[in-house]
Design an enzyme around this catalytic site. Structure first.
Site, PDB file in Angstrom:
ATOM      1  N   ASP A   1       0.864  -1.171   0.000  1.00 24.46           N
ATOM      2  CA  ASP A   1       0.000   0.000   0.000  1.00 24.46           C
ATOM      3  C   ASP A   1       0.910   1.233   0.000  1.00 24.46           C
ATOM      4  OD1 ASP A   1      -2.367   1.643   0.470  1.00 24.46           O
ATOM      5  OD2 ASP A   1      -1.622   1.823   2.523  1.00 24.46           O
TER       6      ASP A   1
ATOM      7  N   ASP B   1      -1.574  -0.671   5.940  1.00 24.35           N
ATOM      8  CA  ASP B   1      -1.783  -0.123   7.283  1.00 24.35           C
ATOM      9  C   ASP B   1      -3.244  -0.147   7.694  1.00 24.35           C
ATOM     10  OD1 ASP B   1      -2.414   1.862   5.299  1.00 24.35           O
ATOM     11  OD2 ASP B   1      -2.493   3.340   6.912  1.00 24.35           O
TER      12      ASP B   1
END
Length: 231
Positions: free
Chosen positions: A10, A176
């Site tokens: 990400d 996250d």
């Protein structure tokens, strides 16, 4: 033989801290339409699904607080302003998390494929990657508008494994947020996470990732370890 063929990352909250520049772009767009700036902490909690979705959630909150604004403020016009202003702020204040660049270099040197998969619009993601000098460290970059769906839809990470010729069972995605954990699970990749970042203010452990690494250097060490056949 290296067990892991591919690690997907990400972007916001995983590789780089971009909350400040996202918030600035959002607030400039709000100000252009006569709306008050919102706190950094509030905007940070909305990061994860893409800048368009962030602004839609924020506007819904603003209209709930002041219903009369919904009659004079045009949502599409605010979204257009956001695209304009974030194009100016993206990459201007992004900070690479410690060890992220080195971890990517270690993985690539060992022959592991790398991809950046974000829900941020691709044009904005590329600006951030270039500004932080991460742009040359990925075999593939996928933005939130690159495909018909975005994370956590299973098709996103499946597209990455197909494009790079890797097997899901020998691939992992790290992020996250709950969105990233679900994206990995939906596509059959190992679901990994880091404990920093955004995730709507919730501990990432609540999303149930298979592993939580303190930083990306620790992730690289795990991937490159001789016994890395364990998830």
């Amino acid at each position: 033989m290296q067990h892991y063929q591919l690690i997907c990352f990400d972007l916001d909250g995983t590789l780089v801290d971009t909350a400040g520049e996202i918030a600035e772009g959002v607030n400039r767009a709000l100000e252009e339409h006569g709306l008050a700036r919102r706190p950094l902490a509030e905007i940070t909690l909305l990061i994860g699904a893409g800048t368009r979705e962030l602004m839609l959630k924020l506007l819904a909150r603003i209209f709930h607080e002041r219903p009369e604004l919904s009659e004079r403020v045009q949502v599409d016009a605010v979204l257009a302003s956001l695209d304009k202003h974030y194009a100016l702020t993206s990459g201007t204040a992004a900070v690479v998390y410690g060890g992220a660049r080195e971890a990517l270099r270690r993985l690539r040197a060992a022959g592991v494929r790398t991809a950046c998969v974000t829900n941020k619009e691709l044009r904005h993601a590329r600006r951030v990657l270039k500004a932080t000098r991460l742009d040359g460290l990925f075999d593939l970059v996928v933005g939130g508008d690159s495909l018909p769906q975005k994370k956590p839809h299973a098709s996103v990470l499946k597209h990455v494994t197909e494009q790079l010729g890797t097997r899901p069972l020998r691939s992992a995605h790290v992020g996250d947020s709950r969105i990233d954990v679900e994206a990995a699970r939906n596509a059959g990749l190992a679901a990994w996470a880091v404990p920093y970042g955004y995730n709507a203010g919730e501990p990432i452990q609540s999303a149930g990732p298979q592993r939580v690494f303190p930083d990306l250097q620790a992730l690289a060490s795990h991937v490159l370890a001789p016994d890395s056949t364990t998830i």
